[in-house]
Design a protein around this motif. Structure first.
Motif, PDB file in Angstrom:
ATOM      1  N   GLY A  77     -15.827  11.448 -14.422  1.00 19.45           N
ATOM      2  CA  GLY A  77     -16.327  11.506 -12.936  1.00 19.45           C
ATOM      3  C   GLY A  77     -16.207   9.828 -12.558  1.00 19.45           C
ATOM      4  N   ALA A  78     -16.566   8.917 -13.357  1.00 18.34           N
ATOM      5  CA  ALA A  78     -16.706   7.563 -13.142  1.00 18.34           C
ATOM      6  C   ALA A  78     -15.429   6.997 -12.885  1.00 18.34           C
ATOM      7  N   GLN A  79     -14.659   7.412 -13.783  1.00 16.58           N
ATOM      8  CA  GLN A  79     -13.191   6.816 -13.733  1.00 16.58           C
ATOM      9  C   GLN A  79     -12.377   7.232 -12.678  1.00 16.58           C
ATOM     10  N   ILE A  80     -12.656   8.492 -11.882  1.00 14.62           N
ATOM     11  CA  ILE A  80     -11.908   8.868 -10.977  1.00 14.62           C
ATOM     12  C   ILE A  80     -12.496   8.191  -9.833  1.00 14.62           C
ATOM     13  N   VAL A  81     -13.614   8.097  -9.745  1.00 13.27           N
ATOM     14  CA  VAL A  81     -14.359   7.261  -8.479  1.00 13.27           C
ATOM     15  C   VAL A  81     -13.680   5.594  -8.289  1.00 13.27           C
ATOM     16  N   VAL A  82     -13.860   5.101  -9.560  1.00 13.63           N
ATOM     17  CA  VAL A  82     -13.298   3.602  -9.619  1.00 13.63           C
ATOM     18  C   VAL A  82     -11.807   3.593  -9.360  1.00 13.63           C
ATOM     19  N   SER A  83     -11.139   4.608  -9.975  1.00 11.53           N
ATOM     20  CA  SER A  83      -9.554   4.149  -9.757  1.00 11.53           C
ATOM     21  C   SER A  83      -9.385   4.737  -8.388  1.00 11.53           C
ATOM     22  N   VAL A  84      -9.932   5.586  -7.509  1.00 10.45           N
ATOM     23  CA  VAL A  84      -9.592   5.770  -6.064  1.00 10.45           C
ATOM     24  C   VAL A  84     -10.044   4.448  -5.388  1.00 10.45           C
ATOM     25  N   LEU A  85     -11.112   3.683  -5.669  1.00 10.88           N
ATOM     26  CA  LEU A  85     -11.645   2.595  -5.244  1.00 10.88           C
ATOM     27  C   LEU A  85     -10.561   1.356  -5.277  1.00 10.88           C
ATOM     28  N   ILE A  86      -9.987   1.396  -6.443  1.00 10.90           N
ATOM     29  CA  ILE A  86      -8.834   0.197  -6.849  1.00 10.90           C
ATOM     30  C   ILE A  86      -7.865   0.744  -6.102  1.00 10.90           C
ATOM     31  N   VAL A  87      -7.417   1.706  -6.053  1.00 12.66           N
ATOM     32  CA  VAL A  87      -6.049   2.041  -5.249  1.00 12.66           C
ATOM     33  C   VAL A  87      -6.153   1.911  -3.879  1.00 12.66           C
ATOM     34  N   ALA A  88      -7.357   2.296  -3.143  1.00 12.74           N
ATOM     35  CA  ALA A  88      -7.616   2.183  -1.751  1.00 12.74           C
ATOM     36  C   ALA A  88      -7.332   0.558  -1.503  1.00 12.74           C
ATOM     37  N   LEU A  89      -8.157  -0.169  -2.337  1.00 16.31           N
ATOM     38  CA  LEU A  89      -8.077  -1.721  -2.064  1.00 16.31           C
ATOM     39  C   LEU A  89      -6.877  -2.281  -2.450  1.00 16.31           C
ATOM     40  N   ARG A  90      -5.993  -1.848  -3.257  1.00 17.74           N
ATOM     41  CA  ARG A  90      -4.417  -2.150  -3.274  1.00 17.74           C
ATOM     42  C   ARG A  90      -3.954  -1.915  -2.112  1.00 17.74           C
ATOM     43  N   VAL A  91      -3.975  -0.377  -1.478  1.00 15.23           N
ATOM     44  CA  VAL A  91      -3.342  -0.258  -0.318  1.00 15.23           C
ATOM     45  C   VAL A  91      -3.638  -1.068   0.711  1.00 15.23           C
ATOM     46  N   LEU A  92      -5.021  -1.570   0.908  1.00 18.27           N
ATOM     47  CA  LEU A  92      -5.353  -2.381   2.123  1.00 18.27           C
ATOM     48  C   LEU A  92      -4.616  -3.742   1.882  1.00 18.27           C
ATOM     49  N   ARG A  93      -4.587  -4.230   0.579  1.00 14.67           N
ATOM     50  CA  ARG A  93      -3.896  -5.385   0.326  1.00 14.67           C
ATOM     51  C   ARG A  93      -2.349  -5.306   0.673  1.00 14.67           C
ATOM     52  N   ASP A  94      -1.849  -4.156   0.140  1.00 11.31           N
ATOM     53  CA  ASP A  94      -0.452  -4.046   0.695  1.00 11.31           C
ATOM     54  C   ASP A  94      -0.090  -4.198   2.098  1.00 11.31           C
ATOM     55  N   ARG A  95      -1.002  -3.531   2.947  1.00 13.60           N
ATOM     56  CA  ARG A  95      -0.818  -3.665   4.426  1.00 13.60           C
ATOM     57  C   ARG A  95      -1.129  -5.052   4.906  1.00 13.60           C
ATOM     58  N   HIS A  96      -2.300  -5.815   4.406  1.00 12.75           N
ATOM     59  CA  HIS A  96      -2.224  -7.086   4.619  1.00 12.75           C
ATOM     60  C   HIS A  96      -1.036  -8.045   4.617  1.00 12.75           C
ATOM     61  N   GLU A  97      -0.451  -7.684   3.396  1.00  9.29           N
ATOM     62  CA  GLU A  97       0.646  -8.466   3.014  1.00  9.29           C
ATOM     63  C   GLU A  97       1.847  -8.196   3.668  1.00  9.29           C
ATOM     64  N   ARG A  98       2.110  -6.886   4.162  1.00 14.00           N
ATOM     65  CA  ARG A  98       2.946  -6.675   5.036  1.00 14.00           C
ATOM     66  C   ARG A  98       2.795  -7.343   6.430  1.00 14.00           C
ATOM     67  N   GLU A  99       1.611  -7.243   6.975  1.00 11.06           N
ATOM     68  CA  GLU A  99       1.406  -8.033   8.354  1.00 11.06           C
ATOM     69  C   GLU A  99       1.590  -9.381   8.082  1.00 11.06           C
ATOM     70  N   LEU A 100       1.281  -9.992   6.972  1.00 13.80           N
ATOM     71  CA  LEU A 100       1.370 -11.401   6.782  1.00 13.80           C
ATOM     72  C   LEU A 100       2.964 -11.759   6.650  1.00 13.80           C
ATOM     73  N   ALA A 101       3.863 -10.834   6.089  1.00 14.22           N
ATOM     74  CA  ALA A 101       5.223 -10.981   6.163  1.00 14.22           C
ATOM     75  C   ALA A 101       5.888 -10.979   7.533  1.00 14.22           C
ATOM     76  N   ARG A 102       5.160 -10.161   8.481  1.00 13.79           N
ATOM     77  CA  ARG A 102       5.652  -9.904   9.885  1.00 13.79           C
ATOM     78  C   ARG A 102       5.558 -11.258  10.595  1.00 13.79           C
ATOM     79  N   VAL A 103       4.111 -11.736  10.288  1.00 13.97           N
ATOM     80  CA  VAL A 103       3.710 -13.132  11.021  1.00 13.97           C
ATOM     81  C   VAL A 103       4.781 -14.307  10.582  1.00 13.97           C
ATOM     82  N   ARG A 104       4.950 -14.485   9.309  1.00 12.79           N
ATOM     83  CA  ARG A 104       5.850 -15.271   8.559  1.00 12.79           C
ATOM     84  C   ARG A 104       7.235 -15.190   9.438  1.00 12.79           C
ATOM     85  N   SER A 105       7.607 -14.053   9.484  1.00 12.36           N
ATOM     86  CA  SER A 105       8.974 -14.029   9.810  1.00 12.36           C
ATOM     87  C   SER A 105       9.001 -14.271  11.393  1.00 12.36           C
TER      88      SER A 105
END
Length: 370
Positions: A77-105
């Motif tokens: 249970g603990a591994q599932i909860v922490v894994s979901v949090l890690i993936v969710a943070l990575r999704v947010l970071r990916d979105r931020h990087e895409r926005e940053l790439a658009r700003v740079r372009s």
């Protein structure tokens, strides 16, 4: 290579946990694998490694106490909860990087439109330029340069808007547009300088009027009305050059700008104007008399025009960048190589980050057969 590391961790932790004594539990360490993956890979890869880590924890449970024990269910249970949090943070970071790439372009597109690259060759001249923006994510700021051909030669503009970074883009765009539109229309340099000053003054007056209207519309109090308009404090230092094709001279007008350096095999000369004009945009306060300086500019001679972001750059001990000293060591290099050395040395001098935008342009008169 990096992807193999979390996979190896999963395998090692799983095997070591299975063969360890019953009182030792290493399964919770499997969460390190997806956490490590999130630091260098995307959300999908992170989720895949997280599933493999859960599979490893399941294998440990089957090999040891079983899947239904309270201890193992808690670990899963603990591994599932922490894994979901890690993936969710990575999704947010990916979105931020895409926005940053658009700003740079968008920033790069704005740079190409606003600050067009100088041609390598224009008439009998060889040009090279470099631009360093003070703001980390900006490609262009308040420094500017442009070149235009006329029927008799080449005209160049190098300027520096009061302020730095993205806030000064509007004034830079105004001056560059006015120069490109008028450089070939005015017969002499003083008329061009007066036209540019008038354009900047008119635009700043419009900005000031708009600011006053905005205050009246929003009903700001006396304190805001008494505050000076930022537009009214704006100006642009600039140097204008006219280099004829059939005469080995350079004609220049300095409007409050740092003086260019004339590079010759026998030494470096600072082209300090005897009659400097005020910066562009201050003509209504002090009408300028534009005096043209005429300097010999023979084949093989070079001009280094720069903005104050170069000479006012300080190191950790607050010492200014010694531009003339550095140029003396490298002036025999080709223009592009010279600017590459200066750029690298300037950034090393300031520790990698400039406090103000900086631009440099080198102009070399080629031999008649060059």
């Amino acid at each position: 290579m990096l992807t193999a590391l979390p996979l190896a961790l999963i395998a090692v932790i799983t095997v070591v946990d299975i063969v360890s004594p019953p009182q030792i539990h290493l399964g919770p360490l499997l969460i390190v694998a997806p956490a490590l993956t999130a630091s260098f890979a995307g959300a999908r890869a992170t989720a895949g490694v997280a599933l493999l880590a859960l599979a490893g924890l399941t294998v440990i449970g089957l090999a040891r106490d079983g899947l239904t024990t309270a201890n193992h269910e808690t670990q899963l249970g603990a591994q599932i909860v922490v894994s979901v949090l890690i993936v969710a943070l990575r999704v947010l970071r990916d979105r931020h990087e895409r926005e940053l790439a658009r700003v740079r372009s968008v920033s790069e597109a704005a740079q190409r439109v606003l600050l067009r690259p100088l041609p390598d060759r224009i008439g009998p001249l060889h040009l090279a330029s470099v631009y360093l923006a003070a703001e980390a994510e900006a490609q262009v700021g308040g420094d500017l340069y442009a070149a235009a051909r006329t029927t008799t030669g080449t005209r160049l503009l190098v300027g520096d808007v009061r302020g730095k970074g993205l806030s000064s883009l509007g004034d830079a765009a105004l001056l560059l547009g006015a120069f490109r539109a008028a450089a070939h229309l005015h017969a002499d340099l003083p008329a061009l300088a007066a036209y540019l000053d008038g354009s900047v003054c008119w635009d700043l007056a419009q900005l000031g009027e708009q600011a006053r209207r905005n205050r009246l519309t929003t009903g700001d109090g006396p304190e805001e009305e008494a505050a000076p308009d930022d537009a009214g404090e704006s100006f642009i230092t600039a140097v204008l050059l006219d280099i004829p094709d059939d005469d080995s001279v350079v004609r220049l007008i300095d409007c409050g700008h740092p003086p260019p350096l004339l590079l010759r095999p026998d030494g470096i000369t600072t082209l300090a104007a005897r009659h400097p004009a005020p910066p562009l945009g201050l003509g209504e306060l002090a009408p300028a008399r534009y005096e043209v300086e005429v300097v010999p500019f023979r084949p093989g001679d070079r001009l280094l025009i720069y903005t104050d972001g170069v000479i006012e750059a300080r190191d950790a001990r607050r010492r200014f960048y010694p531009l003339e000293e550095r140029v003396a060591a490298w002036q025999s290099d080709r223009p592009a190589v010279l600017l590459h050395r200066l750029r690298r040395d300037l950034l090393a001098h300031v520790g990698g980050h400039l406090d103000d935008d900086a631009a440099m342009v080198v102009v070399e008169r080629l031999p008649a057969d060059g």
